[in-house]
Scaffold this motif. Sequence first.
Motif, PDB file in Angstrom:
ATOM      1  N   THR A   8       9.264   1.607  -2.201  1.00 53.96           N
ATOM      2  CA  THR A   8       8.407   2.130  -3.274  1.00 53.96           C
ATOM      3  C   THR A   8       8.451   1.205  -4.482  1.00 53.96           C
ATOM      4  O   THR A   8       7.410   0.866  -5.052  1.00 53.96           O
ATOM      5  N   GLY A  12       5.957   5.430   4.054  1.00 54.10           N
ATOM      6  CA  GLY A  12       6.114   6.293   5.218  1.00 54.10           C
ATOM      7  C   GLY A  12       6.249   5.503   6.508  1.00 54.10           C
ATOM      8  O   GLY A  12       7.053   5.846   7.385  1.00 54.10           O
ATOM      9  N   ARG A  13       5.498   4.435   6.622  1.00 48.21           N
ATOM     10  CA  ARG A  13       5.579   3.603   7.819  1.00 48.21           C
ATOM     11  C   ARG A  13       6.955   2.939   7.918  1.00 48.21           C
ATOM     12  O   ARG A  13       7.551   2.867   9.001  1.00 48.21           O
ATOM     13  N   ARG A  21       9.799   4.076   6.736  1.00 56.40           N
ATOM     14  CA  ARG A  21      10.773   5.096   7.165  1.00 56.40           C
ATOM     15  C   ARG A  21      10.675   5.344   8.660  1.00 56.40           C
ATOM     16  O   ARG A  21      11.692   5.449   9.352  1.00 56.40           O
ATOM     17  N   ARG A  22       9.462   5.438   9.178  1.00 56.42           N
ATOM     18  CA  ARG A  22       9.254   5.694  10.604  1.00 56.42           C
ATOM     19  C   ARG A  22       9.812   4.542  11.457  1.00 56.42           C
ATOM     20  O   ARG A  22      10.499   4.764  12.452  1.00 56.42           O
ATOM     21  N   SER A  79      13.029   4.281   1.305  1.00 54.15           N
ATOM     22  CA  SER A  79      11.969   4.912   0.503  1.00 54.15           C
ATOM     23  C   SER A  79      11.965   4.374  -0.917  1.00 54.15           C
ATOM     24  O   SER A  79      10.917   4.021  -1.462  1.00 54.15           O
ATOM     25  N   ALA A  89       0.851  -1.188   0.000  1.00 55.55           N
ATOM     26  CA  ALA A  89       0.000   0.000   0.000  1.00 55.55           C
ATOM     27  C   ALA A  89       0.886   1.237   0.000  1.00 55.55           C
ATOM     28  O   ALA A  89       2.002   1.205   0.536  1.00 55.55           O
ATOM     29  N   PRO A  90       0.408   2.340  -0.585  1.00 51.15           N
ATOM     30  CA  PRO A  90       1.224   3.558  -0.639  1.00 51.15           C
ATOM     31  C   PRO A  90       1.710   4.048   0.726  1.00 51.15           C
ATOM     32  O   PRO A  90       2.836   4.518   0.855  1.00 51.15           O
ATOM     33  N   GLU A  91       0.898   3.908   1.754  1.00 51.98           N
ATOM     34  CA  GLU A  91       1.291   4.401   3.086  1.00 51.98           C
ATOM     35  C   GLU A  91       2.403   3.544   3.710  1.00 51.98           C
ATOM     36  O   GLU A  91       3.009   3.942   4.706  1.00 51.98           O
ATOM     37  N   THR A  92       2.691   2.405   3.133  1.00 47.91           N
ATOM     38  CA  THR A  92       3.752   1.527   3.635  1.00 47.91           C
ATOM     39  C   THR A  92       5.112   2.217   3.600  1.00 47.91           C
ATOM     40  O   THR A  92       5.935   2.012   4.488  1.00 47.91           O
TER      41      THR A  92
END
Length: 142
Positions: free
Chosen positions: A63, A32-33, A35-36, A59, A27-30
């Motif tokens: 991606t 950012g997660r 990186r966090r 990233s 999923a696209p939000e993966t």
Amino acid sequence: MKNPNLIPPHPISHDGARGACWDLPAAPETVGRARRLAREALTAWGLSTLTEDVTMAISEVVTNAVVHAKSPVTLSLFRYGRSVRGEVTDHSTVWPAPLQADPDEEHGRGLAIVTAYTDRWGVDPAPEGKTVWFICTEREPS
């Protein structure tokens, strides 16, 4: 609530390595997660100086996995002294290949970015796909 996919940063081998591993959805939000999670692990290991390099590589590699493999990924980080090995495993057998991107193209620079921010990177076959890995090492202050 604790993340059930997190392996606590404790010794996982006799050579001084420490590791953490997370299963993440396609999923696209993966991105950012991922990186966090990496920032949190690096901070816990006292390697915050590697945050920019490691998160830039993550990233790009995550991606690529989400966009091209379209499968869940496993993000793993392993600490070896002042170095970190990152691994992103997906279910695609198609290996990434560096592209020559024209200056006005929007895509095609991901692996060049990985090359710029890491000491080295590569691809290994996995039981059901592949693992793209990279290594970042903390530099001595100039």
